[in-house]
Design a protein around this motif. Sequence first.
Motif, short mmCIF file in Angstrom:
data_model
loop_
_atom_site.label_atom_id
_atom_site.label_comp_id
_atom_site.label_asym_id
_atom_site.label_seq_id
_atom_site.Cartn_x
_atom_site.Cartn_y
_atom_site.Cartn_z
N MET A 1 49.64 -3.44 108.43
CA MET A 1 50.14 -2.40 109.32
C MET A 1 51.67 -2.46 109.37
SD MET A 1 49.28 -1.83 113.30
CE MET A 1 47.54 -2.20 113.09
N THR A 2 52.28 -1.30 109.37
CA THR A 2 53.74 -1.29 109.39
C THR A 2 54.24 -1.44 110.82
OG1 THR A 2 53.96 1.06 109.75
CG2 THR A 2 53.69 0.35 107.48
N ASP A 3 55.50 -1.80 110.94
CA ASP A 3 56.11 -1.99 112.26
C ASP A 3 56.06 -0.73 113.09
OD1 ASP A 3 56.56 -4.51 111.49
OD2 ASP A 3 58.71 -4.25 111.06
N ALA A 4 56.34 0.41 112.41
CA ALA A 4 56.38 1.68 113.14
C ALA A 4 55.03 1.98 113.76
CB ALA A 4 56.79 2.81 112.19
N LEU A 5 53.96 1.73 113.00
CA LEU A 5 52.62 1.98 113.53
C LEU A 5 52.33 1.08 114.71
CD1 LEU A 5 50.28 2.44 110.44
CD2 LEU A 5 50.62 4.02 112.33
N GLU A 6 52.73 -0.18 114.56
CA GLU A 6 52.48 -1.15 115.62
C GLU A 6 53.23 -0.75 116.89
OE1 GLU A 6 52.92 -5.88 115.53
OE2 GLU A 6 52.19 -4.92 113.71
N ALA A 7 54.50 -0.37 116.71
CA ALA A 7 55.31 0.03 117.85
C ALA A 7 54.70 1.25 118.54
CB ALA A 7 56.74 0.34 117.40
N ALA A 8 54.32 2.22 117.74
CA ALA A 8 53.76 3.45 118.30
C ALA A 8 52.48 3.15 119.08
CB ALA A 8 53.47 4.46 117.19
N ARG A 9 51.68 2.24 118.54
CA ARG A 9 50.43 1.91 119.21
C ARG A 9 50.71 1.20 120.53
NH1 ARG A 9 46.75 -2.48 116.63
NH2 ARG A 9 48.48 -3.62 117.54
N ASP A 10 51.68 0.26 120.50
CA ASP A 10 52.04 -0.46 121.71
C ASP A 10 52.52 0.49 122.80
OD1 ASP A 10 51.28 -2.75 120.51
OD2 ASP A 10 53.32 -3.46 120.05
N GLU A 11 53.25 1.52 122.37
CA GLU A 11 53.78 2.48 123.35
C GLU A 11 52.77 3.58 123.66
OE1 GLU A 11 57.52 3.83 121.70
OE2 GLU A 11 58.00 1.77 121.11
N GLN A 12 51.57 3.47 123.10
CA GLN A 12 50.50 4.45 123.33
C GLN A 12 50.93 5.87 123.00
OE1 GLN A 12 49.25 3.39 127.39
NE2 GLN A 12 47.42 2.54 126.41
N ARG A 13 51.68 5.98 121.89
CA ARG A 13 52.13 7.32 121.48
C ARG A 13 51.03 7.99 120.65
NH1 ARG A 13 57.41 5.12 118.85
NH2 ARG A 13 56.95 6.82 117.43
N SER A 14 51.08 9.33 120.61
CA SER A 14 50.05 10.05 119.86
C SER A 14 50.49 10.37 118.43
CB SER A 14 49.68 11.35 120.58
OG SER A 14 50.80 12.20 120.62
N ALA A 15 51.77 10.05 118.14
CA ALA A 15 52.25 10.34 116.79
C ALA A 15 53.47 9.48 116.48
CB ALA A 15 52.63 11.82 116.66
N LEU A 16 53.74 9.33 115.16
CA LEU A 16 55.00 8.71 114.75
C LEU A 16 56.08 9.78 114.76
CD1 LEU A 16 54.00 6.55 111.64
CD2 LEU A 16 53.93 5.96 114.06
N THR A 17 57.32 9.36 114.90
CA THR A 17 58.40 10.33 114.72
C THR A 17 58.47 10.65 113.23
OG1 THR A 17 60.08 8.67 114.30
CG2 THR A 17 59.73 9.31 116.60
N GLU A 18 59.18 11.74 112.92
CA GLU A 18 59.31 12.14 111.51
C GLU A 18 59.91 11.00 110.69
OE1 GLU A 18 61.69 15.62 110.90
OE2 GLU A 18 61.74 15.30 108.73
N ALA A 19 60.95 10.37 111.26
CA ALA A 19 61.62 9.29 110.51
C ALA A 19 60.65 8.13 110.26
CB ALA A 19 62.85 8.81 111.27
N GLU A 20 59.87 7.79 111.26
CA GLU A 20 58.89 6.71 111.10
C GLU A 20 57.82 7.07 110.08
OE1 GLU A 20 58.98 4.92 115.69
OE2 GLU A 20 57.61 6.52 115.13
N ALA A 21 57.36 8.35 110.16
CA ALA A 21 56.32 8.81 109.23
C ALA A 21 56.84 8.74 107.80
CB ALA A 21 55.90 10.24 109.58
N LYS A 22 58.08 9.17 107.62
CA LYS A 22 58.65 9.15 106.27
C LYS A 22 58.85 7.72 105.77
CE LYS A 22 60.77 13.67 106.09
NZ LYS A 22 61.98 14.47 106.34
#
Lengths: 231, 462
Positions: free
Chosen positions: A1-22
């Motif tokens: 799992m990438t850091d961005a995914l982990e961070a997003a999950r920890d923050e209970q977000r429903s999506a990655l930002t565009e920069a994170e997705a890219k």
Amino acid sequence: MTDALEAARDEQRSALTEAEAKELLASRGLSVPDGETVTSSEEAVEAAERIGYPVVVKVASPAVQHKSEWGSGVGVNVNLTTPDEVRTAAVDIFEAADREGIDAAVFVEEAADLEAGLEVIVGGTRDPSFGPTVLVGLGGITVEVLQDTSHRIAPISTAEAVAMTRELEASPLFDGYRGSPAVDREAVAEAIVTVGEVLDANEEIREIEINPLLAESDRAVALDALVSLDD
Amino acid sequence: MSVTDLFDPRGIAVVGASETSGKIGYEAMQNAVEFDGPVYPVNPSASGTIFGREFVSSVTEIDGEVDLALCCVPAPIVPDVIEDCGKAGIGGAVVFAGGFGEAGPDGEELEERLIEAASEGDVALLGPNTSGFLVPEEHLFATFATDVDTIPAGNVAVVAQSGGLAYAIAFQAENEGVGVSAMVGLGNRANVGFEEAIEYFDGDAKTDSIVLHVEGTDDGRGLLETCRRVETPVVAYNVGEQDVGDFAESHTGALTGEYELYEAGFAQYGVPTVRTSTELLDAGTALASSPRPDGPNVGVVTAQAGPGIAITDRLKAAGANLPSLTEETQDIVEEILPGITFSANPVDTGRPMPEFGDVVAAVARDDNIDIVLVYELYEGGLGYPTDTLAAVVDEVQKPIVFASGGPEAVINEELAELEALGIPTFTAPERGADAVSALVQYAKRNAGPDAAVAGEEVSVDD
């Protein structure tokens, strides 16, 4: 799992930002435009100078899903060619974010020449009945009007992904039409394969959409990317 | 859980058997007694006999070998009946009643209780909300539908999500003199679904192809994987093309409908797909009765230009490949019929003639050809080239599909002779073409890894 995914999950977000997705897609070998996330208008100008004009300046915030409709239209600024234009665009974004009371950064990115390629949509969704699935279609409004898409149950091989592009009614456009150059079908196929693999490997991702993926003569570049997570 | 108890029982209990004509419990009993094995009417409030069998008060009171219970009782008491079945060691049951998962929250709760009773008692349960199943060869009519004993035995297993569509296909088969090895309406699929049914009929000696009607399941991937795993050819009719989403959230979500995923998935997993129940039956019949095609290349031989053109048009639209015949074959054809109308592919002999069978044989022997489609209107003085084809079909081990037209009373007998040779026959040019298209799909979709890409088509010389 990438850091961005982990961070997003920890923050209970429903999506990655565009920069994170890219970043996620780039880490799997996809081409993305040169870009940088910054937190001040001066940094935005510095980033633009480094990247080289023209650039695109966009809002970067987990709170903003539809960037172009956000903040009375200041969320996406294309084809900026001077430091002043970049500074103004960044200031507008920060001011709009303050007004709306959200945390926002600014994403400065190399501008793409849409004329240089074919706009394609590549996506994938986790279907409740089929699990990871992928699709490819022609980008822009064509996909809405004609629904010219090809689907597969993922993960798939590159050969299977090439076959998907050949199933499209618009397939001849990949080979060049009326003087437009042939585009890199294999690179589009690789993007489809990657979307399927990322979905397959990361249970928490619900959907991935690269729209558009700009297919050029020797590569395919993800100009916009959305990675949605399970609610 | 043993699906064999359900589909191949030693004896049958009809729970809720009734003496009142028109009731489900009467019709089911009437069908059940056709079975060549013990049949027990079960009803606690009845006594005496029905169809010469003595009433029993409960399945637990049956003194004999029973594997299948036909539940003709109202929904609310079904879970108790299934619990009794478990106690009585009855491993299979059909639940006809509706009012379960399809009928709101109360029904869902009832279905959960039913599934629980079935798991605890180890009962393979068809339904609820189904019209049941048939195995004509065994005179096993586990249904309340009438006149089902008219449906002939054959080698195609019909597995339909809807009981209504299952009967539509089975009766069409009857109308056309085609048989089925089994007909199953799955209904709510409480614990016997597509996967269990496909696996069972894959191992059934009477079944040579399995045809599916699919409206949607909650484990599409499991269904696809089962289709790929089994040895028996599977064909699917997937309904729901017009269910399209809107573009509110994302394109990917809106464009990825269940219909699209089934169509794509069946192609990926080696399953031909069709557009109508008639095509489903025809494709199943063609796959069941002829050798498996080694490749997708079709040779068309026609005695009349018009039907030949219609067939060729339809085959090409379906993505079939009509390669040129080898020089050798073309020489043979021209020797048989000097100045023949057209001797590449399709071969058009212009009219039926004594040598028509030899032309078909030459095309069937051609190395460029994997599947042969013949069209010939019936001509009284000539008949069909049955003897010639009998020898060829054994020799080449390729599918030979025969389409024709003529007076029903005259051709039916001759077509039956061809069918007995393993040559599927059809009485419309397009139906022959569609059946061949399914064979082409089967060959393409099962040609190994990434079959859709590899093809192995012989190139077409235009």
